[in-house]
Design a protein around this motif. Structure first.
Motif, mmCIF file in Angstrom:
data_model
loop_
_atom_site.group_PDB
_atom_site.id
_atom_site.type_symbol
_atom_site.label_atom_id
_atom_site.label_comp_id
_atom_site.label_asym_id
_atom_site.label_seq_id
_atom_site.Cartn_x
_atom_site.Cartn_y
_atom_site.Cartn_z
ATOM 1 N N VAL A 110 8.661 2.508 -5.075
ATOM 2 C CA VAL A 110 7.553 1.548 -5.154
ATOM 3 C C VAL A 110 7.297 1.114 -6.590
ATOM 4 N N SER A 111 7.518 2.017 -7.538
ATOM 5 C CA SER A 111 7.254 1.682 -8.940
ATOM 6 C C SER A 111 8.126 0.529 -9.425
ATOM 7 N N TYR A 112 9.299 0.342 -8.802
ATOM 8 C CA TYR A 112 10.161 -0.773 -9.189
ATOM 9 C C TYR A 112 9.525 -2.109 -8.819
ATOM 10 N N PHE A 113 8.831 -2.143 -7.698
ATOM 11 C CA PHE A 113 8.128 -3.363 -7.309
ATOM 12 C C PHE A 113 6.940 -3.624 -8.239
ATOM 13 N N SER A 114 6.279 -2.559 -8.654
ATOM 14 C CA SER A 114 5.176 -2.717 -9.604
ATOM 15 C C SER A 114 5.672 -3.293 -10.925
ATOM 16 N N LEU A 115 6.858 -2.853 -11.342
ATOM 17 C CA LEU A 115 7.449 -3.381 -12.578
ATOM 18 C C LEU A 115 7.680 -4.883 -12.486
ATOM 19 N N VAL A 116 8.191 -5.316 -11.351
ATOM 20 C CA VAL A 116 8.446 -6.742 -11.166
ATOM 21 C C VAL A 116 7.137 -7.513 -11.096
ATOM 22 N N ALA A 117 6.148 -6.958 -10.427
ATOM 23 C CA ALA A 117 4.877 -7.656 -10.226
ATOM 24 C C ALA A 117 4.160 -7.950 -11.538
ATOM 25 N N ALA A 173 5.013 -9.099 -0.757
ATOM 26 C CA ALA A 173 5.666 -9.618 0.453
ATOM 27 C C ALA A 173 7.110 -9.125 0.536
ATOM 28 N N VAL A 174 7.809 -9.132 -0.596
ATOM 29 C CA VAL A 174 9.189 -8.619 -0.638
ATOM 30 C C VAL A 174 9.209 -7.127 -0.356
ATOM 31 N N PHE A 175 8.226 -6.402 -0.903
ATOM 32 C CA PHE A 175 8.124 -4.956 -0.663
ATOM 33 C C PHE A 175 7.997 -4.661 0.831
ATOM 34 N N LEU A 176 7.135 -5.392 1.526
ATOM 35 C CA LEU A 176 6.959 -5.180 2.962
ATOM 36 C C LEU A 176 8.264 -5.451 3.715
ATOM 37 N N MET A 189 5.410 4.903 2.643
ATOM 38 C CA MET A 189 5.746 3.708 1.872
ATOM 39 C C MET A 189 4.534 2.781 1.759
ATOM 40 N N LEU A 190 3.821 2.584 2.852
ATOM 41 C CA LEU A 190 2.672 1.675 2.845
ATOM 42 C C LEU A 190 1.520 2.244 2.024
ATOM 43 N N ILE A 191 1.370 3.563 2.042
ATOM 44 C CA ILE A 191 0.322 4.192 1.218
ATOM 45 C C ILE A 191 0.576 3.896 -0.252
ATOM 46 N N SER A 231 -0.510 0.801 -4.469
ATOM 47 C CA SER A 231 -0.504 0.926 -5.932
ATOM 48 C C SER A 231 0.085 -0.299 -6.608
ATOM 49 N N ILE A 232 0.855 -1.105 -5.880
ATOM 50 C CA ILE A 232 1.401 -2.339 -6.469
ATOM 51 C C ILE A 232 0.251 -3.250 -6.887
ATOM 52 N N TRP A 233 -0.728 -3.417 -5.996
ATOM 53 C CA TRP A 233 -1.900 -4.243 -6.318
ATOM 54 C C TRP A 233 -2.784 -3.584 -7.362
ATOM 55 N N LEU A 234 -3.032 -2.288 -7.211
ATOM 56 C CA LEU A 234 -3.927 -1.591 -8.131
ATOM 57 C C LEU A 234 -3.372 -1.566 -9.555
ATOM 58 N N THR A 235 -2.061 -1.376 -9.663
ATOM 59 C CA THR A 235 -1.428 -1.340 -10.981
ATOM 60 C C THR A 235 -1.380 -2.721 -11.613
ATOM 61 N N SER A 236 -0.989 -3.711 -10.829
ATOM 62 C CA SER A 236 -0.822 -5.061 -11.352
ATOM 63 C C SER A 236 -2.144 -5.670 -11.791
ATOM 64 N N CYS A 237 -3.184 -5.498 -10.987
ATOM 65 C CA CYS A 237 -4.471 -6.140 -11.278
ATOM 66 C C CYS A 237 -5.429 -5.205 -12.009
ATOM 67 N N GLY A 238 -4.913 -4.082 -12.503
ATOM 68 C CA GLY A 238 -5.777 -3.128 -13.204
ATOM 69 C C GLY A 238 -6.098 -3.512 -14.629
#
Length: 493
Positions: free
Chosen positions: A55-62, A104-107, A123-125, A129-136
């Motif tokens: 999941v952290s890879y998606f956060s990096l992209v976001a 959307a790509v993550f899902l 995975m969904l839990i 963190s993708i949203w929380l990390t990106s918009c933090g």
């Protein structure tokens, strides 16, 4: 309500706050890791660690490299309220759009990749963190150097996570509950960042946003952020694909120990980018930059070598205390991986210098080379050597990028050589390590807590004493004011 101008504290204050935060990164894992490692076990911890990494890879992209780019841009305009508000609004607009697309790509991948579908709820839990990390917007508070707020906020949520863990995690089947608690403890506080933001900036829907101006400079940051973040966790990702949950469970303990020590060593360097960016934007700031980087490198060598010696000498007691007997298979990987505790923070400070100097394109190229080299190392070493191969891969990646960064900033390194004390530090390290090895041999067989404490003291005390004896500049600069105050108080009495 009128926005307040951020109060900029001294570097010493920022370092102190960051060291308090880093100390909490020691204390809380020392409480949580032994408990969850035993309750959830290697298989459950392995599943959690792999999903976190994935999941952290998606956060990096976001985030599109805004964590570093945002710090620099906010630091440059922190004294101009309107420019600060405009930059923040523009960057947040970009983040919302990029995060929506990335999620959307993550899902899509969650429901299509076989490895990801093994535990879709987990995975969904972690997907939250993708949203929380990106918009933090941590980059905003780092850019205006509000390290007191950052520290207080993190401590509160770490304490909350600790309470929730002991309240709700009691058996191996609770690993998903533990995942939720991890999200709350690590990223839940980011919601308060958004609430507090109005104290410093104002958003205006009628403001003319110039989002396009960020695309070109952000490109290098995006490439470098994604590539560096990816190569930093390639060992975990490929071990998950090429190994078992049990192997991941063993290696995640290695990664936790490595990250705790690395955070401690990097406690000074991680607060430097805003100040370096500010110095480099001033006409007479380069000399201050040189002294600041040199002082930080001295600290990195002192702390990094100390932690390496401690981990190599005390590997068994550390594993037994934090994980238990079932994790002793991680011993060799832990010893190998300990070298990254020194290399990674040095990479960080050199990267921050390059960013502050506007060399983000070169920074991106180096990180991309590191990513490619890391993939090759993982594919060649992990299938043959397992978790030891993963550890070797992590070291190889850091060495590749460190050599490249050192080459491209070699003129600056030559410039600061006169401020460095590496020779004295290494001699002190070598002598104290010999004392530590002899002590570890003498106390072998006693209680593991006793072994660890005695060996740690046997390494640390001689190390500090030798640095003082050799008049190492960083240690002397820290202790001289303290000694002067003590002497002054004694004289007044």
């Amino acid at each position: 309500m009128a926005e307040q101008k951020p109060k900029i504290r001294s570097v010493k204050y920022n370092v102190l706050m960051n060291m308090i935060l880093t100390t909490s990164s020691f204390i809380f894992p020392l409480i949580t890791v032994p408990y969850v490692s035993r309750v959830i076990g290697p298989d459950g911890m392995g599943a959690i660690s792999w999903v976190q990494t994935f999941v952290s890879y998606f956060s990096l992209v976001a985030v599109l490299g805004i964590n570093a780019y945002g710090i620099r841009e906010v630091a440059r305009v922190r004294n101009d309220q309107e420019k600060l508000s405009a930059v923040t609004q523009e960057l947040m607009t970009i983040l919302v759009v990029s995060t929506a697309i990335t999620y959307a790509v993550f899902l899509l991948t969650t429901f299509t990749i076989p490895k990801a579908r093994e535990d879709e709820p987990l995975m969904l839990i972690f997907g939250a963190s993708i949203w929380l990390t990106s918009c933090g917007i941590n980059w905003f508070y780092q850019g205006i150097e509000q390290y007191g707020y950052i520290t207080a906020r993190n401590l509160v949520f770490k304490a909350l996570g600790l309470v929730l863990m002991f309240a709700f995690v009691h058996q191996s089947s609770d690993y998903r509950t533990y995942a939720v608690i991890l999200i709350i403890g690590s990223a839940g506080s980011n919601l308060f960042n958004l609430i507090k933001l109005h104290e410093y900036v104002h958003f205006n829907r009628h403001r003319k946003l110039n989002i396009r101006r960020h695309f070109k400079p952000m490109f290098s940051f995006t490439v470098s952020s994604i590539s560096s973040g990816m190569y930093g966790q390639l060992d975990m990702l490929f071990l998950g694909f090429l190994g078992t949950n049990n192997a991941m469970g063993l290696y995640q303990l290695v990664a936790k120990i490595r990250n705790i020590a690395g955070s401690a060593v990097n406690s000074v360097g991680s607060v430097m980018l805003p100040r370096l960016s500010y110095y480099e934007s001033q006409e007479d700031g380069h000399d201050r930059t040189s002294r600041l980087v040199a002082k930080n490198l001295n600290f990195l060598f002192i702390a990094g070598l100390l932690f390496i010696a401690g981990i190599v000498i005390c590997a068994d007691p550390i594993i037994l205390i934090l994980g238990g007997q079932q994790y002793l298979g991680a011993r060799l990987a832990l010893i190998i991986s300990s070298l990254t505790i020194l290399f990674s923070p040095i990479n960080t400070i050199l990267s921050q210098y390059m960013i502050a100097r506007g060399q983000e394109k070169l920074y991106a190229i180096i990180n991309t080379i590191g990513l490619v080299g890391g993939v090759m190392l993982c594919l060649s070493l992990i299938p043959t050597f397992g978790i030891a191969g993963a550890a070797l891969s992590s070291i190889g990646i850091e060495i590749i990028t460190l050599v490249l960064r050192g080459f491209f900033v070699r003129s600056f390194l030559r410039e600061i050589t006169r401020h460095l004390d590496f020779g004295r530090i290494f001699i002190a390290f070598a002598l104290s390590s010999l004392i530590g090895f002899a002590t570890a041999h003498a106390v072998h067989g006693i209680n593991v807590f006793g072994q660890f404490i005695i060996c740690a003291l046997a390494i640390g005390v001689p190390y500090l004493a030798l640095l003082l004896l050799f008049r190492e500049s960083f240690i002397c600069s820290i202790l001289k004011p303290i000694i002067a105050k003590i002497v002054a108080k004694v004289r007044r009495k």
